[in-house]
Motif scaffolding. Structure first.
Motif, PDB file in Angstrom:
ATOM      1  N   ARG A  89      65.382 -68.561 101.170  1.00  0.00           N
ATOM      2  CA  ARG A  89      64.041 -68.820 100.640  1.00  0.00           C
ATOM      3  C   ARG A  89      63.165 -69.269 101.804  1.00  0.00           C
ATOM      4  O   ARG A  89      63.495 -70.215 102.517  1.00  0.00           O
ATOM      5  CB  ARG A  89      64.073 -69.893  99.551  1.00  0.00           C
ATOM      6  N   ASN A  90      62.043 -68.580 102.005  1.00  0.00           N
ATOM      7  CA  ASN A  90      61.213 -68.883 103.167  1.00  0.00           C
ATOM      8  C   ASN A  90      60.271 -70.058 102.915  1.00  0.00           C
ATOM      9  O   ASN A  90      60.316 -70.683 101.854  1.00  0.00           O
ATOM     10  CB  ASN A  90      60.459 -67.627 103.639  1.00  0.00           C
ATOM     11  N   SER A  91      59.413 -70.335 103.887  1.00  0.00           N
ATOM     12  CA  SER A  91      58.588 -71.541 103.834  1.00  0.00           C
ATOM     13  C   SER A  91      57.606 -71.549 102.667  1.00  0.00           C
ATOM     14  O   SER A  91      57.237 -72.612 102.172  1.00  0.00           O
ATOM     15  CB  SER A  91      57.819 -71.700 105.147  1.00  0.00           C
ATOM     16  N   TYR A  92      57.150 -70.363 102.201  1.00  0.00           N
ATOM     17  CA  TYR A  92      56.215 -70.342 101.074  1.00  0.00           C
ATOM     18  C   TYR A  92      56.895 -69.973  99.749  1.00  0.00           C
ATOM     19  O   TYR A  92      56.241 -69.596  98.782  1.00  0.00           O
ATOM     20  CB  TYR A  92      55.019 -69.423 101.357  1.00  0.00           C
ATOM     21  N   GLY A  93      58.218 -70.100  99.689  1.00  0.00           N
ATOM     22  CA  GLY A  93      58.925 -70.017  98.420  1.00  0.00           C
ATOM     23  C   GLY A  93      59.501 -68.675  98.046  1.00  0.00           C
ATOM     24  O   GLY A  93      60.231 -68.575  97.060  1.00  0.00           O
ATOM     25  N   ALA A  94      59.186 -67.616  98.788  1.00  0.00           N
ATOM     26  CA  ALA A  94      59.691 -66.281  98.449  1.00  0.00           C
ATOM     27  C   ALA A  94      61.109 -66.081  98.975  1.00  0.00           C
ATOM     28  O   ALA A  94      61.513 -66.683  99.974  1.00  0.00           O
ATOM     29  CB  ALA A  94      58.769 -65.206  99.017  1.00  0.00           C
ATOM     30  N   LEU A  95      61.867 -65.222  98.289  1.00  0.00           N
ATOM     31  CA  LEU A  95      63.224 -64.899  98.726  1.00  0.00           C
ATOM     32  C   LEU A  95      63.185 -63.789  99.766  1.00  0.00           C
ATOM     33  O   LEU A  95      62.382 -62.856  99.668  1.00  0.00           O
ATOM     34  CB  LEU A  95      64.066 -64.454  97.529  1.00  0.00           C
ATOM     35  N   CYS A  96      64.073 -63.890 100.761  1.00  0.00           N
ATOM     36  CA  CYS A  96      64.157 -62.885 101.816  1.00  0.00           C
ATOM     37  C   CYS A  96      65.598 -62.420 101.966  1.00  0.00           C
ATOM     38  O   CYS A  96      66.527 -63.228 101.939  1.00  0.00           O
ATOM     39  CB  CYS A  96      63.668 -63.449 103.149  1.00  0.00           C
ATOM     40  N   THR A 197      54.747 -50.986  98.962  1.00  0.00           N
ATOM     41  CA  THR A 197      54.564 -52.435  98.945  1.00  0.00           C
ATOM     42  C   THR A 197      53.082 -52.732  98.740  1.00  0.00           C
ATOM     43  O   THR A 197      52.247 -51.825  98.850  1.00  0.00           O
ATOM     44  CB  THR A 197      55.033 -53.072 100.268  1.00  0.00           C
ATOM     45  N   PRO A 198      52.718 -53.973  98.471  1.00  0.00           N
ATOM     46  CA  PRO A 198      51.291 -54.280  98.319  1.00  0.00           C
ATOM     47  C   PRO A 198      50.476 -53.965  99.567  1.00  0.00           C
ATOM     48  O   PRO A 198      49.285 -53.685  99.477  1.00  0.00           O
ATOM     49  CB  PRO A 198      51.287 -55.792  98.033  1.00  0.00           C
ATOM     50  N   VAL A 236      65.757 -60.956 118.414  1.00  0.00           N
ATOM     51  CA  VAL A 236      66.050 -62.365 118.707  1.00  0.00           C
ATOM     52  C   VAL A 236      67.059 -62.945 117.728  1.00  0.00           C
ATOM     53  O   VAL A 236      68.017 -63.622 118.123  1.00  0.00           O
ATOM     54  CB  VAL A 236      64.744 -63.195 118.682  1.00  0.00           C
ATOM     55  N   GLN A 237      66.877 -62.655 116.428  1.00  0.00           N
ATOM     56  CA  GLN A 237      67.731 -63.259 115.408  1.00  0.00           C
ATOM     57  C   GLN A 237      68.928 -62.385 115.044  1.00  0.00           C
ATOM     58  O   GLN A 237      69.779 -62.804 114.264  1.00  0.00           O
ATOM     59  CB  GLN A 237      66.904 -63.542 114.135  1.00  0.00           C
ATOM     60  N   GLY A 238      68.997 -61.181 115.579  1.00  0.00           N
ATOM     61  CA  GLY A 238      70.149 -60.328 115.312  1.00  0.00           C
ATOM     62  C   GLY A 238      70.253 -59.899 113.869  1.00  0.00           C
ATOM     63  O   GLY A 238      71.356 -59.783 113.317  1.00  0.00           O
ATOM     64  N   CYS A 239      69.106 -59.636 113.232  1.00  0.00           N
ATOM     65  CA  CYS A 239      69.154 -59.190 111.832  1.00  0.00           C
ATOM     66  C   CYS A 239      67.878 -58.453 111.459  1.00  0.00           C
ATOM     67  O   CYS A 239      66.837 -58.599 112.105  1.00  0.00           O
ATOM     68  CB  CYS A 239      69.364 -60.370 110.886  1.00  0.00           C
ATOM     69  N   PHE A 240      67.991 -57.627 110.431  1.00  0.00           N
ATOM     70  CA  PHE A 240      66.825 -57.035 109.792  1.00  0.00           C
ATOM     71  C   PHE A 240      66.514 -57.889 108.566  1.00  0.00           C
ATOM     72  O   PHE A 240      67.398 -58.553 108.010  1.00  0.00           O
ATOM     73  CB  PHE A 240      67.112 -55.598 109.363  1.00  0.00           C
ATOM     74  N   ARG A 241      65.254 -57.838 108.123  1.00  0.00           N
ATOM     75  CA  ARG A 241      64.819 -58.778 107.090  1.00  0.00           C
ATOM     76  C   ARG A 241      63.807 -58.108 106.179  1.00  0.00           C
ATOM     77  O   ARG A 241      62.992 -57.298 106.631  1.00  0.00           O
ATOM     78  CB  ARG A 241      64.197 -59.985 107.789  1.00  0.00           C
ATOM     79  N   ALA A 242      63.862 -58.450 104.904  1.00  0.00           N
ATOM     80  CA  ALA A 242      62.902 -57.909 103.941  1.00  0.00           C
ATOM     81  C   ALA A 242      62.646 -58.948 102.857  1.00  0.00           C
ATOM     82  O   ALA A 242      63.589 -59.544 102.323  1.00  0.00           O
ATOM     83  CB  ALA A 242      63.442 -56.625 103.308  1.00  0.00           C
ATOM     84  N   ARG A 243      61.367 -59.151 102.534  1.00  0.00           N
ATOM     85  CA  ARG A 243      61.027 -60.072 101.444  1.00  0.00           C
ATOM     86  C   ARG A 243      61.352 -59.392 100.115  1.00  0.00           C
ATOM     87  O   ARG A 243      60.945 -58.261  99.877  1.00  0.00           O
ATOM     88  CB  ARG A 243      59.541 -60.433 101.507  1.00  0.00           C
ATOM     89  N   CYS A 291      58.482 -54.442  95.724  1.00  0.00           N
ATOM     90  CA  CYS A 291      58.226 -53.088  96.222  1.00  0.00           C
ATOM     91  C   CYS A 291      58.683 -52.101  95.152  1.00  0.00           C
ATOM     92  O   CYS A 291      59.385 -52.487  94.205  1.00  0.00           O
ATOM     93  CB  CYS A 291      58.933 -52.828  97.555  1.00  0.00           C
ATOM     94  N   ARG A 292      58.279 -50.838  95.295  1.00  0.00           N
ATOM     95  CA  ARG A 292      58.627 -49.818  94.302  1.00  0.00           C
ATOM     96  C   ARG A 292      59.140 -48.562  95.025  1.00  0.00           C
ATOM     97  O   ARG A 292      58.467 -48.033  95.910  1.00  0.00           O
ATOM     98  CB  ARG A 292      57.408 -49.471  93.458  1.00  0.00           C
ATOM     99  N   PHE A 293      60.328 -48.118  94.646  1.00  0.00           N
ATOM    100  CA  PHE A 293      60.885 -46.910  95.258  1.00  0.00           C
ATOM    101  C   PHE A 293      60.055 -45.700  94.855  1.00  0.00           C
ATOM    102  O   PHE A 293      59.748 -45.499  93.683  1.00  0.00           O
ATOM    103  CB  PHE A 293      62.331 -46.712  94.819  1.00  0.00           C
ATOM    104  N   ILE A 294      59.691 -44.877  95.879  1.00  0.00           N
ATOM    105  CA  ILE A 294      58.880 -43.701  95.560  1.00  0.00           C
ATOM    106  C   ILE A 294      59.527 -42.385  95.983  1.00  0.00           C
ATOM    107  O   ILE A 294      59.336 -41.370  95.315  1.00  0.00           O
ATOM    108  CB  ILE A 294      57.459 -43.810  96.157  1.00  0.00           C
TER     109      ILE A 294
END
Length: 326
Positions: A89-96, A197-198, A236-243, A291-294
């Motif tokens: 959970r990031n600093s503004y509350g969303a899951l990543c 995505t938005p 730097v962090q050795g990972c890919f990331r998505a909200r 997000c929505r798969f298209i």
């Protein structure tokens, strides 16, 4: 990719007749809080020794939970783990979603042709107002123009941008999709899943695994015009990331409490308030998709490991739903 469950901070102070040195360092562990504290104590002692010997080091490590370096892992609350996938959970509350080897890239579609008030333009209007006041020998006229002219110009720009925005957004998304399709045509072996995505599109590659710091991933992110900061942090962090959960302000929903701005691990006085905030957020978030798969582009090759991450991602994002995006 290292995303520890336990975190601790250690503080060491050394006084001399001429100065006082205070050093702080983080420690982390997946074993226990005590183990994290032991590492923090070790790292702060090592840093103090280096500083006392004349080496120039930071007295305190950066506050950023994700945008950090110097050997410090991602410092966010771990919500769940799914094999190699870690949900934080990031600093503004969303899951990543964080993954060590499955390629993600967000491609923003920024509208062009929007009008903006520049600092130089604002300054020119203020100078014009002052000169007008002097020439007319009216301080009231100069003051009124200094306040009213920027407001009037800003209001006109806002109305023009409001009319332009739908067309500009559509054009930006069309250009972004063209760039994605061009990438796919040059890399036909890639199996790319495209999500809306938005702010544009998200790409997920499921034909193979990737090194976030590797040349292939770097070149792909560059070719796709992905955010440069995101590309740097992947390495730097050795990972890919998505909200994978909505941004609360995009839900047009004001939660009943203010979100404490502290970073993980939270101070004791913020734990209860943050828990209440998250409970309110979690009640509203299921009404939106991240997000929505298209469509899918390229080959039909599927890596079992990458597809397992796709399943987790799509479930958290509600990517197969018709829910509004946030």
């Amino acid at each position: 990719m290292v995303i520890p469950y336990y975190w601790a901070e250690s503080r060491l102070q050394h006084k001399t007749p001429l100065r006082q040195i205070t050093v702080r360092r983080w420690g982390w562990s997946d074993i226990s809080q005590e183990d994290a504290q032991q590492l923090a104590d070790q790292r702060v002692q090592e840093a103090m020794t280096c500083i006392e010997s004349g080496e120039k080091l930071r007295r305190r490590e950066p506050k950023e939970a994700y945008d950090s370096a110097d050997g410090v892992p991602i410092r966010e609350e771990v919500v769940s783990r799914h094999e190699n996938v870690v949900i934080t959970r990031n600093s503004y509350g969303a899951l990543c979603l964080n993954t060590p080897d499955v390629f993600f890239a967000d491609v923003d579609a920024s509208p062009k042709g929007m009008l903006h008030m520049s600092m130089r333009g604002c300054l020119a209007m203020i100078v014009t107002s002052v000169v007008t006041g002097i020439l007319t020998k009216s301080a009231m006229a100069g003051f009124s123009l200094a306040i009213g002219l920027p407001w009037l110009v800003s209001s006109v720009m806002k109305q023009i941008n409001k009319r332009r925005l739908p067309k500009a957004e559509a054009q930006a998304k069309k250009e972004a999709m063209t760039a994605i399709q061009a990438f796919s045509s040059v890399h036909p072996a890639w199996h790319l899943r495209v999500y809306e995505t938005p702010a544009g599109y998200r790409l997920l590659a499921i034909h193979d695994l990737f090194d976030p710091a590797g040349e292939t991933a770097r070149k792909a992110l560059e070719a796709l015009n992905a955010d440069k900061r995101f590309a740097r942090l992947c390495a730097v962090q050795g990972c890919f990331r998505a909200r994978v959960s909505p941004k609360y302000w995009r839900m047009k929903y004001k939660v009943p409490l203010s979100l404490p701005k502290s970073k993980w691990p939270f101070p004791a006085e913020h734990v209860h308030l943050r828990k209440q905030w998250i409970e309110a957020y979690d009640q509203h978030a299921p009404r939106f998709a991240s997000c929505r798969f298209i469509t899918a582009l390229g080959s039909s090759v599927v890596s079992a490991e990458a597809d397992a991450v796709r399943v987790v991602h799509d479930a958290y994002c509600r990517a197969q739903s018709d829910l509004p995006l946030a």
